[in-house]
Design a protein around this motif. Structure first.
Motif, PDB file in Angstrom:
ATOM      1  N   ILE A   1      -5.181   2.431   2.669  1.00 41.78           N
ATOM      2  CA  ILE A   1      -4.827   3.507   1.738  1.00 41.78           C
ATOM      3  C   ILE A   1      -3.426   4.039   2.029  1.00 41.78           C
ATOM      4  CG2 ILE A   1      -5.420   5.865   1.014  1.00 41.78           C
ATOM      5  CD1 ILE A   1      -8.363   5.100   1.422  1.00 41.78           C
ATOM      6  N   LYS A   2      -3.053   4.098   3.307  1.00 40.97           N
ATOM      7  CA  LYS A   2      -1.723   4.607   3.662  1.00 40.97           C
ATOM      8  C   LYS A   2      -0.621   3.647   3.244  1.00 40.97           C
ATOM      9  CE  LYS A   2       0.967   6.372   7.581  1.00 40.97           C
ATOM     10  NZ  LYS A   2       2.183   5.608   7.256  1.00 40.97           N
ATOM     11  N   THR A   3      -0.854   2.337   3.405  1.00 35.21           N
ATOM     12  CA  THR A   3       0.214   1.368   3.159  1.00 35.21           C
ATOM     13  C   THR A   3       0.273   0.874   1.716  1.00 35.21           C
ATOM     14  OG1 THR A   3      -1.264  -0.412   3.922  1.00 35.21           O
ATOM     15  CG2 THR A   3       0.228   0.581   5.548  1.00 35.21           C
ATOM     16  N   GLU A   4      -0.801   1.006   0.964  1.00 38.47           N
ATOM     17  CA  GLU A   4      -0.840   0.521  -0.415  1.00 38.47           C
ATOM     18  C   GLU A   4      -0.581   1.688  -1.369  1.00 38.47           C
ATOM     19  OE1 GLU A   4      -0.722  -2.033  -3.280  1.00 38.47           O
ATOM     20  OE2 GLU A   4      -1.274  -2.764  -1.283  1.00 38.47           O
ATOM     21  N   ARG A   5       0.602   1.733  -1.956  1.00 33.70           N
ATOM     22  CA  ARG A   5       1.005   2.858  -2.800  1.00 33.70           C
ATOM     23  C   ARG A   5       0.133   2.976  -4.048  1.00 33.70           C
ATOM     24  NH1 ARG A   5       5.341   5.601  -1.572  1.00 33.70           N
ATOM     25  NH2 ARG A   5       5.449   6.404  -3.699  1.00 33.70           N
ATOM     26  N   SER A   6      -0.421   1.862  -4.527  1.00 30.10           N
ATOM     27  CA  SER A   6      -1.261   1.915  -5.727  1.00 30.10           C
ATOM     28  C   SER A   6      -2.570   2.667  -5.464  1.00 30.10           C
ATOM     29  CB  SER A   6      -1.565   0.502  -6.224  1.00 30.10           C
ATOM     30  OG  SER A   6      -2.338  -0.212  -5.269  1.00 30.10           O
ATOM     31  N   LEU A   7      -2.894   2.877  -4.186  1.00 26.81           N
ATOM     32  CA  LEU A   7      -4.120   3.578  -3.836  1.00 26.81           C
ATOM     33  C   LEU A   7      -3.884   5.063  -3.559  1.00 26.81           C
ATOM     34  CD1 LEU A   7      -5.853   0.985  -1.476  1.00 26.81           C
ATOM     35  CD2 LEU A   7      -6.090   1.251  -3.942  1.00 26.81           C
ATOM     36  N   HIS A   8      -2.674   5.533  -3.828  1.00 30.20           N
ATOM     37  CA  HIS A   8      -2.375   6.956  -3.626  1.00 30.20           C
ATOM     38  C   HIS A   8      -2.842   7.743  -4.842  1.00 30.20           C
ATOM     39  CE1 HIS A   8       0.945   6.003  -0.430  1.00 30.20           C
ATOM     40  NE2 HIS A   8      -0.259   5.555  -0.107  1.00 30.20           N
ATOM     41  N   GLU A   9      -4.163   7.781  -4.988  1.00 29.46           N
ATOM     42  CA  GLU A   9      -4.822   8.460  -6.097  1.00 29.46           C
ATOM     43  C   GLU A   9      -5.920   9.365  -5.543  1.00 29.46           C
ATOM     44  OE1 GLU A   9      -6.363   5.459  -8.632  1.00 29.46           O
ATOM     45  OE2 GLU A   9      -4.392   4.624  -9.155  1.00 29.46           O
ATOM     46  N   PRO A  10      -6.405  10.339  -6.344  1.00 30.08           N
ATOM     47  CA  PRO A  10      -7.407  11.293  -5.839  1.00 30.08           C
ATOM     48  C   PRO A  10      -8.616  10.644  -5.176  1.00 30.08           C
ATOM     49  CG  PRO A  10      -6.592  12.022  -7.961  1.00 30.08           C
ATOM     50  CD  PRO A  10      -5.966  10.683  -7.709  1.00 30.08           C
TER      51      PRO A  10
ATOM     52  N   ILE B   1      -9.522  -2.255  -2.595  1.00 33.20           N
ATOM     53  CA  ILE B   1      -9.672  -2.303  -1.139  1.00 33.20           C
ATOM     54  C   ILE B   1     -10.164  -3.686  -0.714  1.00 33.20           C
ATOM     55  CG2 ILE B   1     -10.950  -1.371   0.820  1.00 33.20           C
ATOM     56  CD1 ILE B   1     -10.924   1.334  -0.541  1.00 33.20           C
ATOM     57  N   HIS B   2     -11.108  -4.241  -1.466  1.00 33.21           N
ATOM     58  CA  HIS B   2     -11.646  -5.564  -1.147  1.00 33.21           C
ATOM     59  C   HIS B   2     -10.546  -6.619  -1.123  1.00 33.21           C
ATOM     60  CE1 HIS B   2     -14.651  -8.678  -0.763  1.00 33.21           C
ATOM     61  NE2 HIS B   2     -14.199  -9.289  -1.843  1.00 33.21           N
ATOM     62  N   SER B   3      -9.672  -6.598  -2.119  1.00 30.05           N
ATOM     63  CA  SER B   3      -8.592  -7.589  -2.200  1.00 30.05           C
ATOM     64  C   SER B   3      -7.589  -7.404  -1.064  1.00 30.05           C
ATOM     65  CB  SER B   3      -7.873  -7.489  -3.548  1.00 30.05           C
ATOM     66  OG  SER B   3      -7.313  -6.207  -3.735  1.00 30.05           O
ATOM     67  N   ARG B   4      -7.313  -6.153  -0.678  1.00 28.00           N
ATOM     68  CA  ARG B   4      -6.372  -5.901   0.424  1.00 28.00           C
ATOM     69  C   ARG B   4      -6.961  -6.343   1.756  1.00 28.00           C
ATOM     70  NH1 ARG B   4      -2.692  -5.496   2.159  1.00 28.00           N
ATOM     71  NH2 ARG B   4      -1.939  -3.456   2.792  1.00 28.00           N
ATOM     72  N   VAL B   5      -8.268  -6.137   1.957  1.00 31.63           N
ATOM     73  CA  VAL B   5      -8.912  -6.590   3.186  1.00 31.63           C
ATOM     74  C   VAL B   5      -8.864  -8.105   3.273  1.00 31.63           C
ATOM     75  CG1 VAL B   5     -11.113  -6.743   4.431  1.00 31.63           C
ATOM     76  CG2 VAL B   5     -10.412  -4.569   3.413  1.00 31.63           C
ATOM     77  N   GLN B   6      -9.165  -8.778   2.150  1.00 32.38           N
ATOM     78  CA  GLN B   6      -9.089 -10.237   2.128  1.00 32.38           C
ATOM     79  C   GLN B   6      -7.682 -10.722   2.441  1.00 32.38           C
ATOM     80  OE1 GLN B   6     -10.717 -11.245  -1.804  1.00 32.38           O
ATOM     81  NE2 GLN B   6     -12.471 -12.179  -0.760  1.00 32.38           N
ATOM     82  N   ALA B   7      -6.680 -10.047   1.858  1.00 43.24           N
ATOM     83  CA  ALA B   7      -5.288 -10.430   2.096  1.00 43.24           C
ATOM     84  C   ALA B   7      -4.909 -10.240   3.572  1.00 43.24           C
ATOM     85  CB  ALA B   7      -4.357  -9.602   1.206  1.00 43.24           C
ATOM     86  N   MET B   8      -5.393  -9.166   4.187  1.00 46.65           N
ATOM     87  CA  MET B   8      -5.096  -8.908   5.602  1.00 46.65           C
ATOM     88  C   MET B   8      -5.628 -10.023   6.487  1.00 46.65           C
ATOM     89  SD  MET B   8      -5.847  -4.824   6.058  1.00 46.65           S
ATOM     90  CE  MET B   8      -5.972  -5.029   7.850  1.00 46.65           C
ATOM     91  N   PHE B   9      -6.902 -10.384   6.296  1.00 41.92           N
ATOM     92  CA  PHE B   9      -7.506 -11.390   7.162  1.00 41.92           C
ATOM     93  C   PHE B   9      -6.985 -12.788   6.848  1.00 41.92           C
ATOM     94  CE2 PHE B   9     -10.572  -7.927   7.717  1.00 41.92           C
ATOM     95  CZ  PHE B   9     -10.736  -7.987   9.106  1.00 41.92           C
ATOM     96  N   HIS B  10      -6.640 -13.042   5.587  1.00 39.83           N
ATOM     97  CA  HIS B  10      -6.037 -14.334   5.228  1.00 39.83           C
ATOM     98  C   HIS B  10      -4.690 -14.475   5.895  1.00 39.83           C
ATOM     99  CE1 HIS B  10      -5.099 -17.915   2.953  1.00 39.83           C
ATOM    100  NE2 HIS B  10      -3.948 -17.361   2.555  1.00 39.83           N
TER     101      HIS B  10
END
Length: 314
Positions: A51-60, A301-310
């Motif tokens: 959430i901190k690093t992904e600007r698109s997730l800076h939502e309520p 979040i799911h796609s970012r987690v997958q990208a991290m581990f990939h």
């Protein structure tokens, strides 16, 4: 340690038993407990990092999710290290002040977590029922104020627990039949009438849970009214899917809490070790499951987690 006619006014320390009656199995019990704590720490830290690093997730919705992750980290950390020390090293003693601090954090952040669930329900209501004004109604300053109100509510409601315990005289029995310091478990050791502690504890429980659950239910009632008026089935499914994660974490939090509350008050035939295990799991299972549920159910979040581990595998 002060003493008046054999009654301890303030003991220097208490003894936590861990899981009463299952002391011989503490090592085996510690394995899943330790695993849940590690998963809770890793999962919630990953959620906060994404959430901190992904600007698109800076939502309520994700700001509230960050608050939930921090609360889960504090809640699980307030009990797990000491609990594991009891299981592994027989470190059963806990000072009076440390006991008060632990029970304050346990009760305060349980209240805070309940308040965050209410805030997330309101966020879903605004997002679905008034989407065009979502960012205006729940602006960043408003979200900060909501978070502060939730935290201050917990501090104001739970602080009296500590003062109510400090005023009590304690007997020579210092053994707490629990794996962590819980308000009524400590109050039961007092050599005085604890009716004020009992009544205030019930008032806080009914106020926090009753208020939050009532307005969570009202929010979802309003959401369902709007969703089932949508013209297309696809739109209805999409709207409901955005609430799926929230409903799952609410159930994971309130069902064990309700079971613990009812069995402690009315389940006199339930074995004590079952009550203590459930009460301990109540502070470990939701912090472990919340990031898993949101990681699986929330596409971003799911796609970012997958990208991290990939990326790490590469």
């Amino acid at each position: 340690m002060l003493s008046v006619n054999g009654t301890l006014i303030r003991p220097s320390a208490f003894i936590l038993t861990g899981i009463p009656g299952l002391e011989a199995a503490h090592i085996w019990i510690s394995i899943p407990f330790c695993g849940m704590y590690i998963m809770a720490c890793i999962g919630n830290c990953i959620i906060l990092y994404i959430i901190k690093t992904e600007r698109s997730l800076h939502e309520p919705m994700y700001y509230f999710l960050s608050m939930l992750a921090v609360t889960d980290l504090v809640l699980s950390t307030s009990v797990s290290p000491k609990m594991l020390a009891i299981f592994w090293f027989h470190s059963n003693e806990i000072s009076f002040d440390s006991c008060l601090i632990q029970l304050f954090f346990v009760h305060c952040f349980s209240s805070t977590e309940s308040g965050i669930f209410l805030a997330m329900a309101i966020d879903r209501y605004v997002a679905i029922c008034n989407p065009l004004r979502h960012s205006v109604i729940l602006s960043s300053p408003v979200i900060v104020r909501i978070g502060l109100v939730i935290l201050v509510r917990g501090v104001l409601l739970i602080s009296p627990f500590c003062f109510l315990l400090i005023r009590l005289p304690f007997c020579t029995n210092k053994v707490i039949l629990h794996s962590y310091c819980e308000h009524m478990a400590v109050a039961k050791l007092a050599c005085a009438d604890t009716i004020i502690n009992i009544v205030y504890g019930l008032i806080v429980a009914f106020w926090v849970v009753g208020f939050d659950v009532t307005f969570i239910a009202l929010s979802y009632f309003m959401i369902l009214r709007v969703v089932f008026r949508l013209p297309s089935r696809a739109a209805r499914i999409k709207a409901l899917s955005t609430c799926g994660s929230h409903i799952c974490v609410i159930l994971a939090f309130y069902i064990p809490a309700l079971f613990t509350f009812l069995t402690h008050r009315f389940g006199h035939n339930v074995p004590l070790h079952i009550l203590i295990i459930v009460a301990s799991l109540y502070l470990l299972v939701p912090p472990m499951f919340n990031p898993i549920i949101y990681g699986m159910k929330t596409k971003q979040i799911h796609s970012r987690v997958q990208a991290m581990f990939h990326f790490n595998r590469i």
